[in-house]
Design an enzyme around this catalytic site. Structure first.
Site, PDB file in Angstrom:
ATOM      1  N   GLY A   1      -5.881   3.220   3.465  1.00  0.00           N
ATOM      2  CA  GLY A   1      -5.791   4.500   2.762  1.00  0.00           C
ATOM      3  C   GLY A   1      -6.774   5.543   3.264  1.00  0.00           C
TER       4      GLY A   1
ATOM      5  CD  GLU B   1      -3.275  -4.586   4.011  1.00  0.00           C
ATOM      6  OE1 GLU B   1      -2.367  -3.824   4.293  1.00  0.00           O
ATOM      7  OE2 GLU B   1      -3.704  -4.734   2.855  1.00  0.00           O
TER       8      GLU B   1
END
Ligand code: PGA
Length: 251
Positions: A172, A166
């Site tokens: 986000g 990630e």
């Protein structure tokens, strides 16, 4: 052949009653025979969500765990508490935990080993910051995170773990890594596992991509040779999660 996995990371969202509603809403749409589906939920939601998904193929995961068995660690959750509540997977070393709660590589190695000891499957997160990417140190940084997390973990245990790549700058933010960027790092992680454990483990271990995965990009990302599914934040709280799980049917 590695089975695909799509794991939702609900982060600090959903009260217990909201969690049950979401789990019940998603349940009929994400019960997949081809993909392992996991809801990683806040600790307080584990018991009601486990109850809500009973009888389906969905597994419940935790978002964190402590590395001691029990005792005076106020506020922490022990591995056997998770197991007893029906948890199968546990996210370890999410970048938010590394950043806000100062979890370092040595601690994460202890967590990985403790999870394995209790037959929980760690979903070990790794990934670089934007600065590191721009400096060109992504691969060496991620390699060091992986090597350190797997220290003293034997091959027969490592193979059962799941790794989630990630990139922090993609979490986000809506800024998904390109499929080439995601594949490059996931491929390098598999290479790293090959160096540590050999070909068989490298071929079997599952590596997920995470960071702004959505219904529109999942199919392309999951089609990459070294990407075995996704760890999904924002989109895991919406009906869109079902489209990600069913990414093959979407095109
Ligand atoms: P995101 O989060 O899908 O909202 O980018 C992913 C994660 O943090 O696991």
């Amino acid at each position: 052949m590695r089975r695909k996995m799509v794991a939702g990371n609900w982060k600090m969202n959903m009260t217990p009653s909201q969690a049950v509603r979401l789990a019940e809403e998603l349940k009929p749409q994400v019960s997949s025979e081809e993909v392992d589906v996991v809801f990683c939920v806040p600790a307080i939601d584990i018991v009601p969500v486990a109850e809500a998904v009973k009888g389906s193929s969905i597994s419940v995961g935790a978002e964190n765990m402590y590395y001691e068995e029990k005792g005076a660690y106020t506020g922490e959750i022990a591995p056997d508490m998770l197991v007893d509540a029906g948890v199968k997977y546990v996210i370890i070393g999410h970048s938010e935990r590394r950043q806000y709660f100062k979890e370092d590589d040595a601690m994460l190695n202890k967590k990985v080993r403790k999870a394995i000891e209790h037959s929980l499957v760690p979903i070990l997160c790794c990934g670089e910051t934007l600065e590191q990417r721009e400096e060109g140190v992504t691969l060496s940084f991620v390699k060091q995170q992986i090597t350190s997390a797997f220290e003293s973990v034997p091959a027969e245990d490592a193979v059962k773990c799941v790794i989630a790549y990630e990139p922090i700058w993609a979490i986000g933010t809506g800024k998904v890594a390109t499929t080439e960027q995601a594949q490059e790092v996931c491929g390098a992680i598999r290479e790293n596992i090959r160096e540590l454990y050999g070909e068989k483990t490298a071929e079997q271990i599952r590596i997920l991509y995470g960071g702004s995965v959505n219904a529109g990009n999942a199919a392309q990302l999951f089609a990459q040779p070294d990407i075995d599914g996704g760890l999904v934040g924002g989109a895991s709280l919406k009906p869109e999660f079902a489209e990600i799980v069913n990414y093959k049917k979407e095109n």
